[in-house]
Design a protein around this motif. Structure first.
Motif, mmCIF file in Angstrom:
data_model
loop_
_atom_site.group_PDB
_atom_site.id
_atom_site.type_symbol
_atom_site.label_atom_id
_atom_site.label_comp_id
_atom_site.label_asym_id
_atom_site.label_seq_id
_atom_site.Cartn_x
_atom_site.Cartn_y
_atom_site.Cartn_z
ATOM 1 N N ILE A 194 42.963 44.473 40.218
ATOM 2 C CA ILE A 194 43.648 43.723 41.277
ATOM 3 C C ILE A 194 43.707 44.555 42.550
ATOM 4 O O ILE A 194 43.420 44.061 43.656
ATOM 5 C CB ILE A 194 45.072 43.330 40.832
ATOM 6 C CG1 ILE A 194 45.017 42.383 39.639
ATOM 7 C CG2 ILE A 194 45.841 42.687 41.988
ATOM 8 C CD1 ILE A 194 46.371 42.130 39.000
ATOM 9 N N LEU A 212 41.788 43.382 45.900
ATOM 10 C CA LEU A 212 42.630 43.059 47.046
ATOM 11 C C LEU A 212 42.273 43.943 48.237
ATOM 12 O O LEU A 212 42.177 43.460 49.380
ATOM 13 C CB LEU A 212 44.104 43.235 46.674
ATOM 14 C CG LEU A 212 45.115 42.994 47.804
ATOM 15 C CD1 LEU A 212 44.995 41.579 48.346
ATOM 16 C CD2 LEU A 212 46.535 43.269 47.317
ATOM 17 N N GLU A 220 48.591 51.006 43.411
ATOM 18 C CA GLU A 220 48.840 50.607 42.030
ATOM 19 C C GLU A 220 49.966 51.460 41.461
ATOM 20 O O GLU A 220 50.043 52.667 41.726
ATOM 21 C CB GLU A 220 47.562 50.812 41.208
ATOM 22 C CG GLU A 220 47.709 50.485 39.735
ATOM 23 C CD GLU A 220 46.479 50.877 38.934
ATOM 24 O OE1 GLU A 220 46.480 50.641 37.705
ATOM 25 O OE2 GLU A 220 45.525 51.450 39.521
ATOM 26 N N ALA A 268 44.716 38.752 42.798
ATOM 27 C CA ALA A 268 44.158 39.330 44.020
ATOM 28 C C ALA A 268 43.953 38.258 45.082
ATOM 29 O O ALA A 268 44.215 38.482 46.273
ATOM 30 C CB ALA A 268 42.848 40.045 43.705
#
Length: 725
Positions: free
Chosen positions: A498, A502, A554, A696
């Motif tokens: 993700i 993104l 993250e 995302a």
């Protein structure tokens, strides 16, 4: 019977927002051992000893919610972990770092508590926690404990490790504006704001402070030449290289004169109102000992004033005063200075005091002044004999409201001529409420990096909000908080994918993106480090980078528990799932509800104008929508997920999968983005990968990336796409 000592199992500094609070805290795992069987009301004399040592505990509200609440808990009976929390807080308060936040929570292991206290500085917080343990055990076991020396030690740690008062006031003013800060060194270099929106300060210098202007201000004679050329009144003066040359200059200028070093600081080496050759030549030696050039200039009658100019405006003004002692017929000059001047509570060696302690041995200019009055350090003045000890260097009386507009104009003009954005303009005048032309006053120095303490803690008068003035200078727009868009991704399911996807979509939209994730550290998709960077330090490195305008990070549950988040607030928070309690046993996390409390941190820090992107397919994640200060976007591979219908009925947005199509839904309207099969990532992918793709997409949509660009970006993305760049 003596009780066994409490034991620290682990002490962790959570540098960013965490499960306890938005602010940095110390989390100690405390084993109170046998004291689990001895609450405070069962310990004879404990209450009396503790409150005698720390009377300020009466101000602690505790969970009761009113003054004296904690003492009420002590009388009724509470446990050592909870008491340690309050003792550590109070010791920090006594050391000068005010705080009130703390928590004490029992773990699943009997007698072991998580004790959490707000810590503005890690070193001071750790020392307060350890001192609190020792004090607590001494109170329990009826032993001696030296509270004053403990507090003095903590205050020394504050002086050594915490921001100085000038820098701290700027950082606090920034915090009032919701502007985040990062301390870049152990000293006073601080970043305000993030990424390419940041500004930097170093005490009262900023990244707008010109090096050329600093150089000019350090050359006092050059400064005076420039000011005089532009019509600013300055005292006539000359740089001299010998005692004889100093007297020759004094004769040219006309006595009385001033002899001072070109780089005078706090009035050191400055001798005023010199009339004779002997005094001038002696004063030359005093000034020369300071290590810079020596200047002889015309003496200006009046008091010394310091005007603080910030961004071309007068921010504050302070006036100095002469220091006198009065003889008693028995005490020496040194003894009179100690009893009549150094006893002033405004004086001290630490930076927190507005006035310095007078030590005659290190003040040759003072000794020279006394010699001109026929006195030495060990002389005994007669009863009621008055001696002038110091004429300058005691600028600590606020006079901001008294400054005449023309005087303020001259000060701001002087700062502009030198080129300083923040300047301490020193002038001498008999009355600062009248124009300098009327009083024959003059500007004598323009200083870079001026001290702010005289304005923050004046010896007399009102404190001035100089920190606010500097922050307003750096961030003139009230709504400018120095922030860049930050996206945080938390959970267990494909959070790295993700984050990578993104970041790619945001970069395609024209942004300079920094990414910290398990795959490494990336700047605009260029991998600059391969080691995992899904942690606090990696995130901080992104935020310090002046080239990025967007950051993607993250976070794991363990990272939140062990370090906290790398930022104070974010524009986008994504949570994928609530799971993994089996992996967090080392943190005393054993239940799914505890995991929920960890991961909600990601949603708690979303800004009011931001977005939480939540997996509607996980009921516990969907519950977090109520915690978000901003807007919530759901995503789900099952368009019939229970949370979706009510959300859409309220006009909410969602990214859904229906009949093989990816849909952007808002309220009752669906917009097809693309067939899932058109996206390389989705081909032969499992459900978790599909969910990551939807997350995302939802994040990019929330941050304003157009559907067409999202579609193109996902169609062209593979992990190799970014790694190769």
């Amino acid at each position: 019977m003596k009780k066994k000592d409490i034991e620290f199992r682990r002490v962790t500094y959570l540098r960013g927002p965490n499960i306890w609070t938005y602010r940095p805290v110390l989390e100690a795992w405390v084993d109170i051992g046998e004291l689990e069987d001895y609450p405070s009301n069962t310990l004879p004399g404990f209450y009396e000893r503790l409150t005698a040592w720390l009377p300020g505990l009466i101000e602690h509200h505790c969970g009761v919610g009113y003054r004296g609440g904690f003492l009420e808990r002590l009388r009724d009976g509470t446990w050592a972990g909870h008491i340690l929390e309050h003792v550590a807080i109070e010791l920090q308060n006594l050391a000068g770092l005010q705080t009130a936040f703390g928590k004490a929570r029992q773990t699943c292991e009997r007698g072991v508590y998580k004790v959490v206290v707000r810590a503005r500085n890690e070193q001071v917080g750790r020392a307060a926690l350890e001192a609190g343990r020792q004090l607590l055990m001494a109170a329990i076991n009826d032993q001696v404990f030296d509270v004053p020396s403990t507090v003095e030690h903590l205050r020394n740690l504050v002086d050594d490790h915490h921001l100085g008062p000038s820098t701290a006031c700027i950082v606090e003013a920034a915090a009032e504006r919701r502007i985040p800060s990062i301390r870049l060194t152990d000293g006073n270099l601080v970043q305000l704001g993030y990424g390419n929106r940041q500004r930097r300060i170093w005490t009262a210098e900023t990244d707008r402070t010109s090096a050329i202007a600093e150089g000019i201000s350090s050359e006092k004679d050059l400064t005076k030449q420039l000011l005089s050329a532009c019509g600013v009144p300055v005292p006539e003066g000359q740089v001299v290289e010998s005692p004889a040359a100093a007297w020759e200059a004094a004769e040219d200028i006309g006595v009385p004169v001033v002899v001072k070093p070109s780089d005078a600081n706090h009035g050191r080496g400055v001798s005023l109102e010199l009339m004779t050759q002997a005094d001038v030549e002696s004063a030359y030696g005093v000034a020369d000992a300071e290590g810079s050039e020596v200047i002889v200039e015309r003496y200006i009658r009046g008091d010394e004033h310091r005007l603080l100019v910030v961004g071309g405006k007068l921010a504050a003004a302070a006036r100095g005063e002469s220091l006198w002692i009065t003889g008693d017929g028995t005490s020496t000059v040194v003894q009179l200075i100690d009893s009549q001047l150094n006893s002033d509570p405004r004086r001290g060696e630490a930076e927190e005091f507005p006035l310095e302690t007078i030590v005659l041995e290190r003040e040759p200019a003072m000794r020279l002044l006394l010699e001109r009055q026929g006195m030495q350090a060990d002389s005994v003045p007669a009863v009621d004999q008055k001696l002038l000890v110091q004429r300058n260097g005691n600028v600590a009386i606020d006079c901001t409201k008294d400054v005449h507009p023309e005087v303020a104009y001259m000060a701001t003009l002087a700062a502009r001529i030198v080129g300083l954005d923040i300047a301490g303009v020193d002038l001498v005048t008999e009355d600062v409420s009248r124009p300098l032309a009327e009083t024959r006053g003059a500007i004598v120095e323009v200083n870079a990096g001026p001290g702010l303490l005289m304005h923050l803690k004046p010896a007399q008068g009102e404190a001035q909000p100089v920190g606010e003035a500097i922050v307003r200078h750096l961030f003139p727009e009230e709504e400018d908080a120095g922030r860049i868009p930050i996206a945080g991704i938390s959970g267990r399911r494909n959070t790295t994918l993700i984050a990578r996807l993104l970041a790619w979509l945001l970069q395609l939209s024209g942004r300079h993106v920094g990414l910290a994730c398990q795959d490494g550290l990336f700047l605009d998709s260029r991998q600059i480090e391969h080691s995992p960077h899904a942690h606090w330090q990696g995130g901080q490195r992104l935020l310090m980078n002046r080239t990025i305008d967007t950051a993607v990070m993250e976070h794991s549950s363990a990272g939140i528990l062990g370090e906290g988040l790398a930022y104070d607030r974010c524009l986008l928070g994504i949570v994928t799932d609530v799971s993994g309690e089996d992996e967090l046993a080392e943190f005393f996390v054993q239940e799914i509800d505890q995991v929920y409390n960890v991961l909600r941190t990601q949603v708690d820090v979303v800004l009011p104008n931001g977005f939480a992107v939540l997996n509607a397919g996980d009921a516990r994640v969907a519950e977090m929508a109520s915690l978000c200060d901003g807007e919530t976007l759901f995503y789900a591979s099952d368009a019939a997920a229970p949370a979706i219908a009510a959300h859409r009925d309220n006009g909410g947005r969602a990214v859904l999968l229906r009949d093989g199509n990816v849909l952007l839904a808002q309220g009752g309207e669906d917009t097809a983005l693309a067939k899932l099969s058109h996206f390389p990532l989705a081909r032969d992918a499992d459900d978790i990968t599909v969910e990551a793709l939807l997350a995302a997409i939802a994040g990019a949509w929330a941050l304003g990336v157009s559907p067409d660009l999202i579609r193109a970006g996902v169609e062209t993305y593979t992990p190799a796409t970014t790694a190769a760049r």
